[in-house]
Design an enzyme around this catalytic site. Structure first.
Site, mmCIF file in Angstrom:
data_model
loop_
_atom_site.group_PDB
_atom_site.id
_atom_site.type_symbol
_atom_site.label_atom_id
_atom_site.label_comp_id
_atom_site.label_asym_id
_atom_site.label_seq_id
_atom_site.Cartn_x
_atom_site.Cartn_y
_atom_site.Cartn_z
ATOM 1 N N VAL A 11 37.566 35.364 33.612
ATOM 2 C CA VAL A 11 36.632 35.946 32.636
ATOM 3 C C VAL A 11 36.975 35.524 31.198
ATOM 4 C CG1 VAL A 11 35.552 38.057 31.784
ATOM 5 C CG2 VAL A 11 36.181 37.897 34.181
ATOM 6 N N LYS A 102 37.406 47.278 34.766
ATOM 7 C CA LYS A 102 37.049 48.579 35.348
ATOM 8 C C LYS A 102 38.273 49.418 35.679
ATOM 9 C CE LYS A 102 37.106 45.067 38.123
ATOM 10 N NZ LYS A 102 36.447 43.879 38.548
ATOM 11 N N GLY A 131 29.117 43.366 36.895
ATOM 12 C CA GLY A 131 29.322 42.003 36.387
ATOM 13 C C GLY A 131 28.300 41.631 35.326
ATOM 14 N N GLY A 184 35.896 32.490 42.369
ATOM 15 C CA GLY A 184 36.243 33.325 41.207
ATOM 16 C C GLY A 184 35.630 34.708 41.254
ATOM 17 N N LYS A 202 34.275 51.560 39.930
ATOM 18 C CA LYS A 202 32.987 51.370 39.256
ATOM 19 C C LYS A 202 32.110 52.612 39.431
ATOM 20 C CE LYS A 202 33.193 46.345 39.711
ATOM 21 N NZ LYS A 202 32.981 45.226 40.625
HETATM 22 N N1 HSE Z 1 36.182 41.356 41.899
HETATM 23 C C1 HSE Z 1 35.009 41.967 41.357
HETATM 24 C C2 HSE Z 1 33.891 41.884 42.375
HETATM 25 C C3 HSE Z 1 34.648 41.278 40.078
HETATM 26 O O1 HSE Z 1 34.025 41.109 43.342
HETATM 27 O O2 HSE Z 1 32.896 42.582 42.247
HETATM 28 C C4 HSE Z 1 33.567 41.950 39.270
HETATM 29 O O3 HSE Z 1 33.952 43.238 38.870
#
Ligand code: HSE
Length: 348
Positions: A11, A102, A131, A184, A202
């Site tokens: 990021v 988060k 995201g 990623g 989240k």
């Molecule tokens: N690792 C997290 C996902 C990245 O796969 O949603 C985004 O928060």
């Protein structure tokens, strides 16, 4: 407005890249208030010999902390330890903080918001849920003038990618996870993705926003996707379902019910069509009714774009106060779901 990026991983490097790709748009938007956004420092303990911004790389946070020119710190380190230390020190030094983290917001949100308020700075976290989906702003803006009563979401891109690859392409769990890491999407340690804890954090952020109090993610019953097999997908399909990893909550006068787990979702239901790294959040509020957010839930550029949008919010001085207090909400287990085999059925 000079900024520092903390952490040059997926990021952090994405934020530098988005600021370049969208330079004209960012300059136009930030420039409306006479500001520009320039990266002065990039903090990382690693060396990046091939990088063209070499002179910006530093290893010592104190340089950032002590530099009065730095107005915003973009915390992209992740996790709860160093990220917490640096975010807190940045706020104490009178700097705004933006973060996609988060884990940081779920664990330390109330404390850091109070500190930021006291110091007259902002702590913004648009990229922490969903995201690249512009989600926190509308959730806090339109929906929180109403009363949010129900939430159901696919909130982890990695898990949704793995489940889609297993179901649609017959990939093994291990191979799908490997691809998610290469793309990623997954965290450095993917345990939180596949174990459900990332989605749980989240959900706790959304519930904390909705209630104005702390919903501790550790109180939310959470299951991951690690045990799902090809046989489970075959069983689901035979019965007209697919398997999705959902974060579900109901907010009522009686309290907050929440659960994060794999669910059987009827094929054809909007949630069943959310594939790969996409995330979706459905929410129902008292007078607004149902709304649904959809978009890239993980990945370098979508997530970084959400971080950059917060940098522009600060440059434009257009920041809503998204905060909750330290008072802890009691979480009741979400019960009463119909079951098939060992899976709950989502009937929303
Ligand atoms: N690792 C997290 C996902 C990245 O796969 O949603 C985004 O928060």
């Amino acid at each position: 407005m000079r900024i520092a990026i903390l952490g040059y991983g997926v990021v952090g490097s994405g934020v530098a890249e988005v600021l370049k790709i969208n330079a004209a748009q960012v300059a136009k938007k930030a420039g409306e208030s006479g500001e520009s956004i320039d990266v002065k420092y990039i903090l990382d303990t690693r060396d990046f010999p091939g990088e063209d911004q070499k002179s910006k790389f530093i290893k010592n946070f104190e340089e950032i902390e002590r530099d009065p020119e730095i107005k915003i710190v973009a915390e992209c380190i992740g996790g709860e330890t160093t990220a917490y230390d640096f975010a807190k020190r940045a706020i104490l030094a009178g700097k705004h903080v933006v973060t996609p983290n988060k884990a940081l917001i779920a664990a330390h949100g109330a404390e850091l918001f109070a500190l930021a308020k006291e110091r007259g700075v902002h702590l913004l976290f648009e990229a922490s849920v969903g995201g690249g989906i512009p989600l926190i702003r509308p959730f806090c803006g339109a929906l929180l003038t109403d009363e949010v009563q129900e939430i159901a979401g696919i909130l982890n891109g990695t898990s949704n990618y793995i489940l889609t690859q297993m179901n649609d392409n017959g990939k093994s769990y291990d191979n799908a996870l490997k691809s998610a890491q290469e793309l990623g999407y997954a965290e450095a340690d993917p345990t939180a993705d596949v174990g459900g804890f990332d989605a749980c954090r989240k959900l706790s952020i959304l519930l904390s926003l909705a209630t104005g109090k702390t919903v501790d993610y550790k109180d939310i019953p959470t299951e991951g996707i690690e045990k799902i097999t090809a046989d489970d997908f075959a069983f689901a399909a035979e019965n007209g379902y697919t398997l999705k990893h959902l974060a579900i909550a109901k907010i009522s006068a009686g309290g907050v019910q929440a659960v994060v787990a794999p669910f059987l979702v009827k094929i054809g239901h909007p949630m069943s069509t959310v594939s790969d790294v996409y995330n979706a959040l459905w929410a129902r509020a008292k007078t607004t009714g149902s709304v649904m957010f959809y978009g890239s839930g993980a990945g370098k550029l979508p997530t970084a774009s959400a971080v950059v949008s917060n940098l522009v919010d600060i440059a434009q001085n257009a920041c809503a106060a998204h905060i909750w207090t330290a008072e802890r909400v009691k979480i009741l287990p979400a019960e009463g779901f119909a079951m098939k085999k060992t899976f709950r059925i989502y009937e929303g």
